[in-house]
Design a protein around this motif. Structure first.
Motif, PDB file in Angstrom:
ATOM      1  N   GLN A   1       0.212  -9.428 -12.372  1.00  0.00           N
ATOM      2  CA  GLN A   1       0.622 -11.552 -13.612  1.00  0.00           C
ATOM      3  C   GLN A   1       1.775 -11.375 -12.553  1.00  0.00           C
ATOM      4  OE1 GLN A   1      -1.088 -12.487 -15.309  1.00  0.00           O
ATOM      5  NE2 GLN A   1       0.306 -13.803 -14.613  1.00  0.00           N
ATOM      6  N   ASN A   2       2.521  -9.998 -12.384  1.00  0.00           N
ATOM      7  CA  ASN A   2       4.131 -10.230 -12.188  1.00  0.00           C
ATOM      8  C   ASN A   2       4.194 -10.902 -10.587  1.00  0.00           C
ATOM      9  OD1 ASN A   2       5.580  -9.319 -14.641  1.00  0.00           O
ATOM     10  ND2 ASN A   2       5.676  -7.708 -13.888  1.00  0.00           N
ATOM     11  N   ILE A   3       3.473 -10.682  -9.396  1.00  0.00           N
ATOM     12  CA  ILE A   3       3.478 -11.221  -8.282  1.00  0.00           C
ATOM     13  C   ILE A   3       2.337 -12.979  -8.406  1.00  0.00           C
ATOM     14  CG2 ILE A   3       2.023 -11.140  -6.322  1.00  0.00           C
ATOM     15  CD1 ILE A   3       2.209  -8.579  -5.596  1.00  0.00           C
ATOM     16  N   VAL A   4       1.922 -13.060  -9.498  1.00  0.00           N
ATOM     17  CA  VAL A   4       1.635 -14.145 -10.066  1.00  0.00           C
ATOM     18  C   VAL A   4       3.000 -15.479 -10.255  1.00  0.00           C
ATOM     19  CG1 VAL A   4      -0.312 -16.063 -11.662  1.00  0.00           C
ATOM     20  CG2 VAL A   4      -0.663 -13.866  -9.758  1.00  0.00           C
ATOM     21  N   ASP A   5       3.467 -14.650 -11.512  1.00  0.00           N
ATOM     22  CA  ASP A   5       4.271 -15.773 -12.173  1.00  0.00           C
ATOM     23  C   ASP A   5       5.902 -15.988 -10.782  1.00  0.00           C
ATOM     24  OD1 ASP A   5       2.979 -15.249 -14.367  1.00  0.00           O
ATOM     25  OD2 ASP A   5       3.881 -14.281 -15.247  1.00  0.00           O
ATOM     26  N   ASP A   6       5.853 -14.725  -9.695  1.00  0.00           N
ATOM     27  CA  ASP A   6       7.031 -15.005  -8.617  1.00  0.00           C
ATOM     28  C   ASP A   6       6.764 -16.231  -7.905  1.00  0.00           C
ATOM     29  OD1 ASP A   6       9.378 -14.868  -7.725  1.00  0.00           O
ATOM     30  OD2 ASP A   6       8.536 -12.931  -6.705  1.00  0.00           O
TER      31      ASP A   6
ATOM     32  N   LYS B   1      -4.570  -3.837  -3.876  1.00  0.00           N
ATOM     33  CA  LYS B   1      -4.968  -4.073  -5.372  1.00  0.00           C
ATOM     34  C   LYS B   1      -4.588  -5.686  -5.624  1.00  0.00           C
ATOM     35  CE  LYS B   1      -5.030  -1.504  -7.673  1.00  0.00           C
ATOM     36  NZ  LYS B   1      -5.688  -0.383  -7.820  1.00  0.00           N
ATOM     37  N   PHE B   2      -4.132  -6.117  -5.185  1.00  0.00           N
ATOM     38  CA  PHE B   2      -4.318  -7.482  -5.419  1.00  0.00           C
ATOM     39  C   PHE B   2      -6.008  -8.364  -5.195  1.00  0.00           C
ATOM     40  CE2 PHE B   2      -4.743 -12.287  -5.221  1.00  0.00           C
ATOM     41  CZ  PHE B   2      -2.980 -12.598  -5.537  1.00  0.00           C
ATOM     42  N   SER B   3      -5.818  -8.152  -4.378  1.00  0.00           N
ATOM     43  CA  SER B   3      -8.464  -8.246  -3.868  1.00  0.00           C
ATOM     44  C   SER B   3      -8.022  -7.794  -5.141  1.00  0.00           C
ATOM     45  CB  SER B   3      -8.298  -7.821  -2.198  1.00  0.00           C
ATOM     46  OG  SER B   3      -7.519  -8.686  -1.380  1.00  0.00           O
ATOM     47  N   GLU B   4      -8.987  -6.737  -4.799  1.00  0.00           N
ATOM     48  CA  GLU B   4      -9.818  -5.620  -6.297  1.00  0.00           C
ATOM     49  C   GLU B   4      -9.744  -6.753  -7.637  1.00  0.00           C
ATOM     50  OE1 GLU B   4      -8.295  -1.394  -7.003  1.00  0.00           O
ATOM     51  OE2 GLU B   4      -8.954  -1.374  -4.541  1.00  0.00           O
ATOM     52  N   ILE B   5      -7.971  -7.100  -8.100  1.00  0.00           N
ATOM     53  CA  ILE B   5      -8.101  -7.401  -8.699  1.00  0.00           C
ATOM     54  C   ILE B   5      -8.220  -8.852  -9.544  1.00  0.00           C
ATOM     55  CG2 ILE B   5      -5.670  -8.236 -11.449  1.00  0.00           C
ATOM     56  CD1 ILE B   5      -5.100  -5.208 -10.327  1.00  0.00           C
ATOM     57  N   SER B   6      -7.875  -9.270  -7.850  1.00  0.00           N
ATOM     58  CA  SER B   6      -7.994 -11.351  -8.794  1.00  0.00           C
ATOM     59  C   SER B   6      -9.087 -11.250  -7.403  1.00  0.00           C
ATOM     60  CB  SER B   6      -6.651 -11.636  -7.980  1.00  0.00           C
ATOM     61  OG  SER B   6      -6.926 -11.462  -6.029  1.00  0.00           O
ATOM     62  N   GLY B   7     -10.318 -10.857  -6.774  1.00  0.00           N
ATOM     63  CA  GLY B   7     -10.977 -11.066  -6.455  1.00  0.00           C
ATOM     64  C   GLY B   7     -11.023 -12.094  -5.145  1.00  0.00           C
ATOM     65  N   MET B   8     -10.160 -12.001  -4.392  1.00  0.00           N
ATOM     66  CA  MET B   8      -9.157 -12.551  -3.316  1.00  0.00           C
ATOM     67  C   MET B   8      -8.451 -12.359  -2.791  1.00  0.00           C
ATOM     68  SD  MET B   8      -7.949 -16.857  -5.257  1.00  0.00           S
ATOM     69  CE  MET B   8      -8.180 -16.910  -3.456  1.00  0.00           C
ATOM     70  N   LYS B   9      -7.905 -12.202  -0.909  1.00  0.00           N
ATOM     71  CA  LYS B   9      -7.057 -12.502  -0.848  1.00  0.00           C
ATOM     72  C   LYS B   9      -5.526 -13.265  -0.871  1.00  0.00           C
ATOM     73  CE  LYS B   9      -9.401 -10.902   3.628  1.00  0.00           C
ATOM     74  NZ  LYS B   9      -9.289 -11.462   4.965  1.00  0.00           N
ATOM     75  N   LEU B  10      -4.449 -12.462  -0.741  1.00  0.00           N
ATOM     76  CA  LEU B  10      -3.590 -12.727  -1.193  1.00  0.00           C
ATOM     77  C   LEU B  10      -2.240 -13.960  -0.563  1.00  0.00           C
ATOM     78  CD1 LEU B  10      -0.553 -12.508  -2.946  1.00  0.00           C
ATOM     79  CD2 LEU B  10       1.283 -11.023  -1.486  1.00  0.00           C
TER      80      LEU B  10
ATOM     81  N   TYR C   1      -4.879 -16.704  -1.884  1.00  0.00           N
ATOM     82  CA  TYR C   1      -4.383 -17.576  -3.065  1.00  0.00           C
ATOM     83  C   TYR C   1      -3.172 -18.257  -3.376  1.00  0.00           C
ATOM     84  CZ  TYR C   1      -2.291 -17.192  -8.000  1.00  0.00           C
ATOM     85  OH  TYR C   1      -1.859 -17.832  -8.890  1.00  0.00           O
ATOM     86  N   MET C   2      -2.031 -17.902  -2.370  1.00  0.00           N
ATOM     87  CA  MET C   2      -1.010 -18.419  -1.806  1.00  0.00           C
ATOM     88  C   MET C   2      -0.885 -19.585  -1.195  1.00  0.00           C
ATOM     89  SD  MET C   2       1.822 -15.637  -1.144  1.00  0.00           S
ATOM     90  CE  MET C   2       1.637 -15.183   0.167  1.00  0.00           C
TER      91      MET C   2
ATOM     92  N   ALA D   1      -3.602 -20.795 -11.635  1.00  0.00           N
ATOM     93  CA  ALA D   1      -3.123 -19.800 -11.887  1.00  0.00           C
ATOM     94  C   ALA D   1      -4.138 -18.993 -12.170  1.00  0.00           C
ATOM     95  CB  ALA D   1      -1.014 -19.857 -12.263  1.00  0.00           C
ATOM     96  N   ILE D   2      -3.908 -17.228 -11.811  1.00  0.00           N
ATOM     97  CA  ILE D   2      -4.977 -16.475 -11.848  1.00  0.00           C
ATOM     98  C   ILE D   2      -3.986 -15.772 -13.424  1.00  0.00           C
ATOM     99  CG2 ILE D   2      -6.142 -16.006  -9.611  1.00  0.00           C
ATOM    100  CD1 ILE D   2      -4.468 -13.506  -8.951  1.00  0.00           C
TER     101      ILE D   2
END
Length: 327
Positions: free
Chosen positions: A12-17, A49-58, A61-62, A123-124
């Protein structure tokens, strides 16, 4: 806190950033190396970990978030397409057009001429206590008082999906996820692309800050809720009464006449620690309100709509239809 919840918070911190960097034009800070360094883990581990939790590559997503920001500018601003492309990290008009069409099935110029609903990458929210099904992560007490006041809401339209069996936000999206094209990501993405939302405050999350609202519609076919009313739960956006835009195929739109409502409102709160406490406090305030003394009663007429606004940066609000008591 469990390891999975801790990593949900990290992501979540990465997503907000990511959104902060896109909004401020600090594209050079959007690197996996910097994001990983902030968390103190290797690039490989953070990516996994991002892929595991969000279901997509970082990196995917960006890219999709950049495109979502760019689409809103195409829809709402007069800036040139090339300028928008460069602002959001694309090297040329052609590169932007290819990415935009691959994501939305339409070119930027065609979309600007006719802004049809498309599915944006919202935003996830990996650390969403509703979607985690835990209702909050702490028992922090909130000191904010609940305000109760009456308002008249002008006639408008409500574009939405609805469910006649669900019980609450988490159960609503769980049930909708089994209906093709009505999962949370698809619906929120479509709603984000709709122009003219009455409650849109420019937010980037799928909540009331970007115009999304949960609603409860008095419907005979709905389940009997704790208020003793048959309700269908719904999720959508309020639009002007004269809205004539395209309606996504999986949604429906209804006319909501001008009416009087009572609002129960709590101010800003910490989502991670106070959500449960705020919910309990506002539910108690609704239960304790003296309608007889106010001269109003809840309007349980078929078709009336109760609205629920959730945006922890601004408020938590229940807006319930009322009518003056006949003497």
């Amino acid at each position: 806190m469990s390891e999975i919840n801790e990593w949900c918070m990290n992501i979540q911190n990465i997503v907000d950033d990511i959104d902060r960097c896109i909004r401020s034009g600090e594209d050079e800070r959007l690197t996996l190396g910097r994001l990983s360094q902030t968390l103190g883990y290797s690039e490989y581990y953070v990516s996994r970990k991002f892929s595991e939790i969000s279901g997509m590559k970082l990196r995917d997503y960006m890219r999709y978030r950049r495109l979502a920001f760019a689409l809103r500018e195409l829809r709402d601003a007069d800036k040139g397409i090339l300028d928008i492309a460069l602002d959001y990290g694309f090297t040329s008009h052609e590169a932007f057009t290819r990415a935009f069409k691959a994501a939305y099935g339409i070119t930027p110029s065609a979309y600007r001429s006719h802004p049809v609903p498309v599915i944006l990458r919202t935003a996830i929210r990996p650390f969403d206590c509703y979607l985690l099904g835990i209702g909050g992560t702490g028992m922090a007490q909130t000191n904010s008082d609940i305000k109760a006041y009456f308002v008249t809401i002008p006639a408008h339209k409500f574009l939405h999906i609805r469910n006649y069996e669900s019980i609450g936000y988490y159960d609503f999206w769980e049930k909708q996820s089994h209906i093709p094209g009505q999962d949370c990501e698809t619906i929120c993405g479509l709603l984000d692309s709709i122009k003219g939302k009455l409650d849109d405050m420019g937010g980037d999350e799928a909540n009331s800050g970007s115009g999304h609202v949960m609603a409860y519609i008095n419907e005979p076919e709905g389940r009997i809720c704790s208020w003793g009313i048959p309700l269908a739960e719904a999720y959508g956006v309020r639009l002007p009464a004269d809205y004539s835009g395209e309606i996504p195929r999986q949604m429906q739109i209804m006319d909501v006449p001008e009416g009087e409502y009572i609002v129960f409102e709590h101010g800003p709160f910490d989502f991670q620690t106070e959500n449960s406490a705020v919910e309990a406090k506002i539910e108690q305030a609704m239960k304790d309100f003296d309608y007889e003394k106010s001269g109003y009663e809840l309007d349980k007429t078929q078709g009336r709509v109760f609205y629920f606004y959730h945006d922890c940066r601004r408020y938590w609000k229940y807006i319930r239809p009322v009518r003056k008591t006949a003497f």
